[in-house]
Write a protein that holds these residues in place. Structure first.
Motif, PDB file in Angstrom:
ATOM      1  N   ASN A  87       0.841  -1.196   0.000  1.00  0.00           N
ATOM      2  CA  ASN A  87       0.000   0.000   0.000  1.00  0.00           C
ATOM      3  C   ASN A  87       0.875   1.245   0.000  1.00  0.00           C
ATOM      4  O   ASN A  87       2.107   1.143  -0.010  1.00  0.00           O
TER       5      ASN A  87
ATOM      6  N   ALA B 136      -2.319   1.751  -8.029  1.00  0.00           N
ATOM      7  CA  ALA B 136      -3.107   1.972  -6.804  1.00  0.00           C
ATOM      8  C   ALA B 136      -4.308   2.811  -7.195  1.00  0.00           C
ATOM      9  O   ALA B 136      -4.318   4.043  -7.039  1.00  0.00           O
TER      10      ALA B 136
ATOM     11  N   VAL C  92      -2.120  -1.364  -3.490  1.00  0.00           N
ATOM     12  CA  VAL C  92      -1.343  -1.563  -4.715  1.00  0.00           C
ATOM     13  C   VAL C  92      -1.568  -2.982  -5.239  1.00  0.00           C
ATOM     14  O   VAL C  92      -1.368  -3.961  -4.512  1.00  0.00           O
TER      15      VAL C  92
END
Length: 413
Positions: free
Chosen positions: A55, A98, A104
């Protein structure tokens, strides 16, 4: 005499694969051993097959999501950040994206391209891979680790345990790594299943399965654990609750369930609205529509199915007008709308647990190298150690970062 490898990695999940790649880049002769017929079985299933790799949180915020053990990750994350992970995958042909600005994924949202690209990188680096290897014992004699499987004996100067946890036994989780760690003198904390649905004593909300509660707030109604609170989307099931907030909260609740038969929760379906705010809202609705029923008033706050079940809990006739409800019942209704009680009574165990809470004790591992502080040449990475995070790419990033660090074994001979 059997060949002596520089590094043998045990476990072909994301941590083990990355450890193998990292070790091979250090010019080591690497062997990757996997118990299943193919490597990366659990990685393929991650995120429903979409593979939420990491992320976009800052490193500090990322570590904070892991609780008190998060600081242990400092060196691993510094050596291999989320940006480094994305750059690595781009270098082997996988573009990441993302879309929501946080999680992601591979650009095509499929784990298949991840697996193929990792296979290609393993082949490019001449990493030897052997699957269907059932390891029985590991011992160290002089400076060599001797690994005995049912069929073969392997020798190595270093070994990396990347065996994962106990979750999803159908994908190869057996807990072997904990046994091997203990045999080398390492402590293993208590182990609990985590990141999974929960069973509740109350079954009435099963009729609300079609309705997702956005940003529900869950908190434990036990004084000792009153600080445990989490917000996220909640979904009802036939037997209890699931959804992102439940998967994450299960990390906290399963250890408590091991101590208590039941864990009482209080849930806000109204984003934390208090009793006064709820009453004010209903009063305004009544002023606008004086003839509306209780259910019609509550439908302005909640899905109809959920509103009806809360009325049932409070023994309120939802077809009545609000002013005609007995005062005590009206007070109970407002209170229950603010915080609805649910009692967690169990779960499916490790059968459908995405991760394991607990693992090899961190105080016996050097966080700068992931090497054992008890046995030289013994390294750990991934879920086998006592680190676990919530949903959202946290655990995969940790697996890749710790695997990368564990594999940085330079030749000392």
């Amino acid at each position: 005499m059997n060949k002596i490898y520089d590094v043998i990695v045990i476990g072909g999940g994301p941590a083990g694969i990355m450890a193998s790649i990292s070790a091979a880049k250090e010019k080591n002769d690497v062997l990757l051993l996997e118990k299943l017929p193919k490597i990366a079985a659990k990685l393929k299933a991650t995120g429903g097959g979409k593979c939420n790799l990491t992320n976009t949180l800052s490193t500090e915020d990322f570590m904070g999501k892991f609780g008190k053990n998060g600081r242990f990750m400092t060196h691993a994350l510094a050596a291999f950040t989320a940006d480094d992970l994305r750059d690595f995958f781009l270098s082997i042909g996988v573009e990441t994206i993302a879309r929501d600005g946080f999680r992601v994924f591979p650009a095509d949202h499929s784990s298949s391209i991840i697996l193929k690209s990792l296979d290609d990188e393993i082949a490019r680096l001449n990493i030897e891979v052997q699957c269907s290897v059932d390891i029985q014992t590991i011992q160290k004699i002089d400076d060599i680790f001797i690994i005995n499987s049912k069929d073969t004996i392997y020798n190595s100067r270093n070994i990396i345990l990347a065996t994962g946890g106990l979750g999803y036994p159908t994908l190869g989780a057996t807990g072997d790594g904990y046994i091997f760690a203990k045999e080398f003198g390492h402590e293993v904390t208590s182990l609990h299943p985590a990141m999974m649905p929960l069973f509740t004593k109350e079954k009435n909300f099963a009729r609300c399965k079609a309705d997702t509660i956005a940003k529900a707030i869950l908190k434990v109604d036990i004084p000792k654990y009153k600080k445990l609170k989490l917000t996220g989307d909640l979904i009802f099931t036939n037997n209890g609750i699931r959804g992102p907030v439940v998967l994450d909260f299960a990390r906290e609740l399963t250890p408590i369930l091991a101590k208590y038969d039941e864990v009482p929760l209080l849930i806000s379906f109204l984003k934390g609205m208090n009793e006064e705010q709820i009453y004010t809202h209903i009063k305004k609705e009544i002023e606008k529509n004086p003839t509306n029923t209780v259910l019609e008033n509550l439908n302005t706050l909640l899905a109809s199915s959920v509103a009806q079940e809360i009325c049932n809990i409070c023994d309120v006739d939802s077809s009545q007008r609000f002013k005609n409800i007995d005062g005590i019942k009206r007070e109970k209704l407002i209170k229950t709308l603010a915080w609805t009680p649910l009692t967690v009574i169990g779960h499916e165990g490790f059968k459908n647990a995405m991760i394991t809470r607990g693992g090899v004790e961190l105080k016996q591992i050097d966080s700068k190298t992931m090497q054992s502080s008890l046995v030289s040449g013994l390294f750990f990475c991934g879920e086998v150690v006592n680190i676990d995070g919530p949903c959202g790419g946290y655990n995969l990033q940790w697996s890749f970062s710790s695997g990368n660090l564990a594999g940085k074994i330079g030749k000392l001979y």
